[in-house]
Design a protein around this motif. Structure first.
Motif, PDB file in Angstrom:
ATOM      1  N   ASP A   1      26.153  -6.377 -69.271  1.00 35.46           N
ATOM      2  CA  ASP A   1      25.695  -6.629 -70.177  1.00 35.46           C
ATOM      3  C   ASP A   1      24.472  -6.554 -70.954  1.00 35.46           C
ATOM      4  N   PHE A   2      24.494  -5.489 -72.588  1.00 31.06           N
ATOM      5  CA  PHE A   2      23.135  -4.656 -72.791  1.00 31.06           C
ATOM      6  C   PHE A   2      22.958  -5.668 -73.870  1.00 31.06           C
ATOM      7  N   SER A   3      22.992  -6.898 -74.108  1.00 30.89           N
ATOM      8  CA  SER A   3      22.400  -7.543 -75.603  1.00 30.89           C
ATOM      9  C   SER A   3      21.237  -7.976 -75.342  1.00 30.89           C
ATOM     10  N   ASP A   4      21.285  -7.964 -74.390  1.00 33.35           N
ATOM     11  CA  ASP A   4      19.378  -8.857 -74.061  1.00 33.35           C
ATOM     12  C   ASP A   4      18.298  -7.411 -74.143  1.00 33.35           C
ATOM     13  N   VAL A   5      18.898  -6.412 -74.094  1.00 29.94           N
ATOM     14  CA  VAL A   5      17.914  -4.818 -73.724  1.00 29.94           C
ATOM     15  C   VAL A   5      16.966  -4.497 -74.565  1.00 29.94           C
ATOM     16  N   ILE A   6      16.588  -4.985 -75.360  1.00 34.53           N
ATOM     17  CA  ILE A   6      14.677  -4.464 -76.555  1.00 34.53           C
ATOM     18  C   ILE A   6      15.526  -3.303 -77.339  1.00 34.53           C
ATOM     19  N   ASP A   7      15.601  -3.385 -78.182  1.00 34.29           N
ATOM     20  CA  ASP A   7      15.254  -1.383 -78.941  1.00 34.29           C
ATOM     21  C   ASP A   7      14.536  -1.373 -80.037  1.00 34.29           C
ATOM     22  N   PHE A   8      13.788  -1.332 -79.402  1.00 33.44           N
ATOM     23  CA  PHE A   8      12.560  -0.928 -80.524  1.00 33.44           C
ATOM     24  C   PHE A   8      13.104  -0.454 -82.359  1.00 33.44           C
ATOM     25  N   SER A   9      13.688   0.077 -82.074  1.00 31.55           N
ATOM     26  CA  SER A   9      14.334   1.105 -83.114  1.00 31.55           C
ATOM     27  C   SER A   9      14.541   0.466 -83.973  1.00 31.55           C
ATOM     28  N   ARG A  10      14.786  -1.349 -83.506  1.00 23.89           N
ATOM     29  CA  ARG A  10      15.592  -1.617 -84.780  1.00 23.89           C
ATOM     30  C   ARG A  10      14.231  -2.957 -85.240  1.00 23.89           C
ATOM     31  N   GLY A  11      13.050  -2.754 -84.614  1.00 20.85           N
ATOM     32  CA  GLY A  11      11.850  -3.221 -85.508  1.00 20.85           C
ATOM     33  C   GLY A  11      11.309  -4.395 -84.501  1.00 20.85           C
ATOM     34  N   VAL A  12      10.516  -5.615 -85.067  1.00 21.32           N
ATOM     35  CA  VAL A  12      10.152  -6.780 -84.605  1.00 21.32           C
ATOM     36  C   VAL A  12      11.699  -7.738 -84.838  1.00 21.32           C
ATOM     37  N   GLN A  13      12.359  -7.495 -83.073  1.00 26.62           N
ATOM     38  CA  GLN A  13      13.453  -8.138 -83.721  1.00 26.62           C
ATOM     39  C   GLN A  13      13.216  -9.265 -82.655  1.00 26.62           C
ATOM     40  N   SER A  14      12.067  -9.761 -81.753  1.00 24.54           N
ATOM     41  CA  SER A  14      12.054 -11.361 -80.741  1.00 24.54           C
ATOM     42  C   SER A  14      10.880 -11.944 -81.250  1.00 24.54           C
ATOM     43  N   HIS A  15      10.550 -12.369 -80.640  1.00 21.73           N
ATOM     44  CA  HIS A  15       8.554 -13.113 -80.632  1.00 21.73           C
ATOM     45  C   HIS A  15       8.466 -12.226 -79.754  1.00 21.73           C
ATOM     46  N   LYS A  16       9.051 -11.725 -78.436  1.00 25.42           N
ATOM     47  CA  LYS A  16       7.804 -10.602 -78.080  1.00 25.42           C
ATOM     48  C   LYS A  16       8.148  -9.576 -78.151  1.00 25.42           C
TER      49      LYS A  16
END
Ligand code: OGA
Ligand code: MN
Length: 382
Positions: free
Chosen positions: A31-46
């Protein structure tokens, strides 16, 4: 970190290895759903925007190596990883092809060292690009054609050539570091707050769609206060960034074409790995690359120059199924030198001697790798 991946880790286990195997798995796919994708910008609190120093690099200088003005870069930091900076593709539209060609045509040339040198003579590996052209442009015959040298290329070392056996660099195996890559690296590091970075060693890794890079720490450099840079071109990768021990579960993130990573400070010596290559999503390779037009250079001081269309035809075909990663390291601190190496007196070595260099060995992390004497094995890290 994928919830799935976290849930399979029990305390005290080698969490990194478990998550590495999870993302490497083919059947069923992870499941790739939690792989951070920086190209989407600041997407999570991390994730937070990272502060850069736009005054450190003039726009014209940046353009000369194919970079956007620093004020336009999208740079991120990651909670819990001080010193780690991720710059989401800071390259000007159409400038990546130049760097891809450097990686495929220029940097594999002598005097640089590559995996093919381990079992071939210098004359056989003299013109990897030229010797591969015919095979690469031929239409698929359906038969099992022998792989071209370019298709068999797995790694190239630059500057102080990394010795995969001893895991060291040495004063007596050095060739000049490419000036263009030094310029690119010093601008990026300057913008990240590290003026005066010296690019002294480089490792290029060439990945096919089924390649991976084992869990490791880059600690062979003598000065760990200097940052380590990583550039990604072509297909995307899942990159795992862990902690200082294998029990620390790593964070998974995508590296797309053009992305740049800086590991510095407390993040300089963290475990990391590439468990999987993934197809570049729409807009990450093709668009960027296909917009390339061999226009003439706007000013004389540019490093990024026009290229013959035939070169780009070969490069674009190669990266349609492959990824190239370039890491750039400063080995020595200011005024530092290598310790004496009594077992190998300099007089016993010659510039073209490669007998102590071998294909990248498996690092004993327990992850099974395909290996063969031809060097066509997985990308593995010492
Ligand atoms: C390396 C490395 C990472 C990558 O060469 O040391 O960690 O993204 N490469 O290929
Ligand atoms: Mn590394």
């Amino acid at each position: 970190m994928a919830k799935m991946a976290v849930s399979i880790v029990e305390s005290g286990e080698d969490a990194f290895r478990k998550i590495f195997k999870y993302y490497k798995r083919r059947n069923p796919p992870p499941d790739f759903s939690d792989v951070i994708d920086f190209s989407r910008g600041v997407q999570s609190h991390k994730i937070a925007a990272a502060k850069l120093d736009p005054g450190a690099v003039r726009d014209l200088e940046a353009a000369g190596v194919g970079l956007k003005p620093v004020s336009d870069w999208r740079a991120f930091s990651l909670h819990g990883y001080p010193g780690f900076v991720f710059i989401s593709n800071p390259f000007l539209l159409g400038s990546q092809p130049f760097w891809v060609r450097q990686c495929l045509k220029t940097y594999p040339q002598k005097p640089n060292v590559c995996n093919l040198d381990m079992h071939m003579s210098p004359s056989e590996t003299q013109d990897i690009w030229g010797k591969s052209l015919q095979g690469l442009s031929r239409a698929p015959s359906g038969k099992n054609e022998p792989k071209t040298l370019l298709e068999r290329l797995r790694w190239v070392t630059l500057g102080y050539h990394y010795n995969w056996d001893t895991k060291t660099y040495s004063a007596n195996h050095y060739t000049p570091f490419p000036a263009d890559l030094h310029q690119l690296s010093s601008q990026i590091t300057a913008a990240c707050g590290f003026p005066g970075f010296k690019a002294e060693a480089g490792i290029l890794n060439y990945y096919r769609s089924d390649s991976s890079l084992g869990i490791h720490v880059d600690e062979s450099e003598l000065d760990h206060s200097r940052p380590l840079l990583s550039f990604s071109f072509g297909q995307s990768a899942i990159f795992l960034l862990g902690g200082t021990c294998r029990q620390d579960p790593p964070t998974a993130m995508y590296m797309h074409s053009g992305d740049v990573m800086i590991m510095s400070g407390q993040s300089r010596l963290l475990y990391h790995a590439v468990p999987r290559i993934v197809p570049a999503p729409q807009g990450h390779t093709s668009l960027d690359m296909e917009s390339y037009s061999p226009a003439s250079s706007p000013q004389d001081n540019t490093v990024v120059e026009q290229m013959p269309e035939q070169d780009w035809t070969v490069c674009s075909k190669y990266i349609q199924s492959s990824r190239v990663n370039v890491t750039v390291r400063q080995v020595l601190g200011t005024g530092q030198s290598f310790p004496e190496t009594p077992s190998h007196p300099p007089s016993s070595r010659t510039e073209d001697q490669t007998d102590t260099y071998h294909d990248r060995p498996a690092d004993g992390d327990g992850v099974k790798r395909k290996r063969s004497s031809s060097g066509d094995s997985d990308v593995v890290k010492a």
